[in-house]
Design a protein around this motif. Structure first.
Motif, PDB file in Angstrom:
ATOM      1  N   ALA A 212       0.772  -1.165   0.112  1.00 58.74           N
ATOM      2  CA  ALA A 212      -0.073  -0.083  -0.085  1.00 58.74           C
ATOM      3  C   ALA A 212       0.934   1.443   0.185  1.00 58.74           C
ATOM      4  N   PRO A 213       1.426   1.584  -1.215  1.00 56.55           N
ATOM      5  CA  PRO A 213       2.185   2.750  -1.342  1.00 56.55           C
ATOM      6  C   PRO A 213       1.355   4.009  -1.167  1.00 56.55           C
ATOM      7  N   PHE A 214       1.979   5.170  -0.414  1.00 58.35           N
ATOM      8  CA  PHE A 214       1.435   6.527  -0.622  1.00 58.35           C
ATOM      9  C   PHE A 214       2.092   7.278  -1.312  1.00 58.35           C
ATOM     10  N   ALA A 225       6.421  -6.289 -13.945  1.00 58.77           N
ATOM     11  CA  ALA A 225       5.981  -7.916 -14.193  1.00 58.77           C
ATOM     12  C   ALA A 225       6.318  -8.565 -13.122  1.00 58.77           C
ATOM     13  N   ALA A 226       7.149  -8.360 -12.116  1.00 55.52           N
ATOM     14  CA  ALA A 226       7.708  -9.120 -11.107  1.00 55.52           C
ATOM     15  C   ALA A 226       6.695  -8.887  -9.800  1.00 55.52           C
ATOM     16  N   ILE A 227       5.851  -7.836  -9.834  1.00 54.20           N
ATOM     17  CA  ILE A 227       5.192  -7.732  -8.645  1.00 54.20           C
ATOM     18  C   ILE A 227       4.051  -8.764  -8.547  1.00 54.20           C
ATOM     19  N   ARG A 228       3.759  -9.462  -7.518  1.00 55.17           N
ATOM     20  CA  ARG A 228       2.814 -10.477  -7.223  1.00 55.17           C
ATOM     21  C   ARG A 228       1.659 -10.096  -6.278  1.00 55.17           C
ATOM     22  N   SER A 229       2.115  -9.044  -5.589  1.00 62.16           N
ATOM     23  CA  SER A 229       1.227  -8.899  -4.508  1.00 62.16           C
ATOM     24  C   SER A 229       0.028  -7.771  -4.901  1.00 62.16           C
ATOM     25  N   PRO A 230      -1.196  -7.763  -4.486  1.00 65.76           N
ATOM     26  CA  PRO A 230      -2.037  -6.791  -4.666  1.00 65.76           C
ATOM     27  C   PRO A 230      -1.647  -5.657  -4.239  1.00 65.76           C
ATOM     28  N   LEU A 231      -1.759  -4.465  -5.023  1.00 62.35           N
ATOM     29  CA  LEU A 231      -1.581  -3.106  -4.551  1.00 62.35           C
ATOM     30  C   LEU A 231      -2.774  -2.333  -4.378  1.00 62.35           C
ATOM     31  N   LEU A 232      -2.598  -1.491  -3.091  1.00 62.43           N
ATOM     32  CA  LEU A 232      -3.490  -0.344  -2.927  1.00 62.43           C
ATOM     33  C   LEU A 232      -2.863   0.987  -3.168  1.00 62.43           C
ATOM     34  N   ILE A 233      -2.952   1.746  -4.207  1.00 66.26           N
ATOM     35  CA  ILE A 233      -2.034   2.783  -4.405  1.00 66.26           C
ATOM     36  C   ILE A 233      -3.027   4.123  -4.063  1.00 66.26           C
ATOM     37  N   HIS A 234      -2.390   4.873  -3.023  1.00 65.20           N
ATOM     38  CA  HIS A 234      -2.864   6.103  -2.781  1.00 65.20           C
ATOM     39  C   HIS A 234      -2.092   7.367  -3.491  1.00 65.20           C
ATOM     40  N   TYR A 235      -2.877   8.456  -4.067  1.00 66.00           N
ATOM     41  CA  TYR A 235      -2.179   9.495  -4.653  1.00 66.00           C
ATOM     42  C   TYR A 235      -3.069  10.766  -4.072  1.00 66.00           C
ATOM     43  N   THR A 286      -7.874   9.517   6.933  1.00 68.14           N
ATOM     44  CA  THR A 286      -8.736   8.551   7.670  1.00 68.14           C
ATOM     45  C   THR A 286      -9.278   7.538   6.697  1.00 68.14           C
ATOM     46  N   LEU A 287      -9.589   8.020   5.429  1.00 67.51           N
ATOM     47  CA  LEU A 287     -10.381   7.188   4.335  1.00 67.51           C
ATOM     48  C   LEU A 287      -9.056   6.145   4.037  1.00 67.51           C
ATOM     49  N   ALA A 288      -7.967   7.023   3.679  1.00 63.58           N
ATOM     50  CA  ALA A 288      -6.902   5.891   3.082  1.00 63.58           C
ATOM     51  C   ALA A 288      -6.332   5.099   4.140  1.00 63.58           C
ATOM     52  N   TRP A 289      -6.354   5.600   5.353  1.00 66.98           N
ATOM     53  CA  TRP A 289      -5.917   4.608   6.581  1.00 66.98           C
ATOM     54  C   TRP A 289      -6.756   3.328   6.670  1.00 66.98           C
ATOM     55  N   ASN A 290      -8.069   3.781   6.842  1.00 71.70           N
ATOM     56  CA  ASN A 290      -9.160   2.643   6.766  1.00 71.70           C
ATOM     57  C   ASN A 290      -9.001   1.678   5.764  1.00 71.70           C
ATOM     58  N   ARG A 291      -8.901   2.040   4.420  1.00 72.73           N
ATOM     59  CA  ARG A 291      -8.454   1.286   3.292  1.00 72.73           C
ATOM     60  C   ARG A 291      -7.244   0.422   3.401  1.00 72.73           C
ATOM     61  N   THR A 292      -6.376   0.933   3.791  1.00 68.76           N
ATOM     62  CA  THR A 292      -4.897   0.339   3.795  1.00 68.76           C
ATOM     63  C   THR A 292      -5.083  -0.916   4.823  1.00 68.76           C
ATOM     64  N   HIS A 295      -7.254  -3.767   3.414  1.00 62.17           N
ATOM     65  CA  HIS A 295      -6.429  -4.089   2.571  1.00 62.17           C
ATOM     66  C   HIS A 295      -5.317  -5.316   3.041  1.00 62.17           C
ATOM     67  N   PHE A 296      -4.746  -4.751   4.426  1.00 56.33           N
ATOM     68  CA  PHE A 296      -3.903  -5.758   4.833  1.00 56.33           C
ATOM     69  C   PHE A 296      -4.480  -6.866   5.680  1.00 56.33           C
ATOM     70  N   ARG A 297      -5.785  -6.841   6.198  1.00 54.70           N
ATOM     71  CA  ARG A 297      -6.550  -7.775   6.682  1.00 54.70           C
ATOM     72  C   ARG A 297      -7.010  -8.563   5.818  1.00 54.70           C
TER      73      ARG A 297
END
Length: 301
Positions: A212-214, A225-235, A286-292, A295-297
């Motif tokens: 989960a990159p911010f 192409a080497a990424i295997r994990s689901p990404l949650l991207i915050h901009y 708060t929204l980004a943190w709750n989403r993060t 995502h991890f859970r």
């Protein structure tokens, strides 16, 4: 549970600060302006610009939301090997729930100034939510975070960046193998840490279960192409330099079929999650943190 993002009101609110001053602050944060130049240029760009610039400087006492004495958690500094890194040894801030483990693990990667109090608080927030968190201090081989961001930024800029990233990679591997870890590893980070989160998702492949990159820079297209994990991207909405990299990043993710979700938060500045300055935007943070957390859970369970 109380809102752990609440913070005392700053001297000036985000809406009272000229966007040109925010832009100068972004240049300052990324080392393209020193503090004196930032303050001088802010004073010149608009009436009251100096006060706006001064309001943007971090106030870390306001950023603490989970005390280091909180009974829900246990926190300590740890040392661990880092072969190929800056000095071969690293130090980090390890926090976990105050109960028997194991726990899903999350690496927390700092900005471009070392392990400051805000990042330590983020690690405590994760522990309070049931995670084992490690926040490495990339500056530990050169004495550690020096107590202020200006010196921290200068120290980090002088480091060999490949070795520094190796130190973060070794932190991730150390955390994943920790006795209190369930073996499921997540990675999050902010600014430079967001960029490094993307890089670790690529270099560690399936060893990262969720990321989960911010507001981090996209990895090189060839590395996606080497990424295997689901990404949650915050901009952030007002973050032109970082956001310009998204179209190519998204195109590469679609080609590889990597699961991802990207959220662009309206009305926000780069650094909107950092509650030590008026760049902080409570609703978006708060929204980004709750989403993060969700995502991890979901992916580290």
């Amino acid at each position: 549970m109380p809102d752990t993002h609440a913070t005392p009101a700053p001297a000036l609110t985000q809406g009272e600060i000229d966007q040109r001053v925010f832009d100068l602050y972004d240049e300052y944060c990324h080392g393209r302006l020193d503090r004196r130049s930032f303050l001088q240029q802010a004073a010149a760009v608009t009436v009251g610009g100096l006060a706006m610039a001064q309001a943007l400087l971090p106030r870390y006492a306001q950023a603490q939301t989970v005390s280091f004495t909180d009974e829900r958690i246990k926190a300590r500094y740890v040392d661990y090997p880092s072969p190929g890194g800056t000095s071969g040894t690293m130090r980090g801030y390890l926090v976990h729930p105050n109960r028997p483990g194991p726990f899903p693990a999350v690496l927390v990667i700092h900005e471009n100034r070392g392990l400051n109090p805000y990042i330590e608080d983020v690690a405590r927030r994760l522990a309070a939510e049931g995670f084992l968190a490690l926040a490495p201090d990339g500056l530990s081989p050169v004495g550690g975070y020096p107590g202020n961001d200006d010196d921290g930024r200068d120290l980090q800029a002088r480091l060999d960046q490949n070795k520094l990233r190796t130190d973060m990679r070794n932190g991730a591997l150390h955390l994943r193998a920790h006795p209190l870890s369930s073996g499921k590893l997540g990675v999050t980070g902010f600014c430079w840490g967001g960029t490094t989160t993307n890089a670790l998702a690529a270099s560690l492949g399936a060893q990262v279960a969720a990321a989960a990159p911010f507001y981090g820079a996209a990895p090189e297209t060839a590395a996606v192409a080497a990424i295997r994990s689901p990404l949650l991207i915050h901009y952030a909405e007002h973050d032109e330099r970082i956001n310009a990299l998204w179209p190519a990043f998204e195109a590469a993710l679609r080609v590889t079929g990597t699961p991802y979700a990207m959220h662009l938060y309206p009305g926000t500045q780069h650094g909107f999650h950092n509650n030590s300055t008026p760049r902080y935007q409570d609703a978006a943070a708060t929204l980004a943190w709750n989403r993060t957390l969700a995502h991890f859970r979901q992916h580290l369970a």
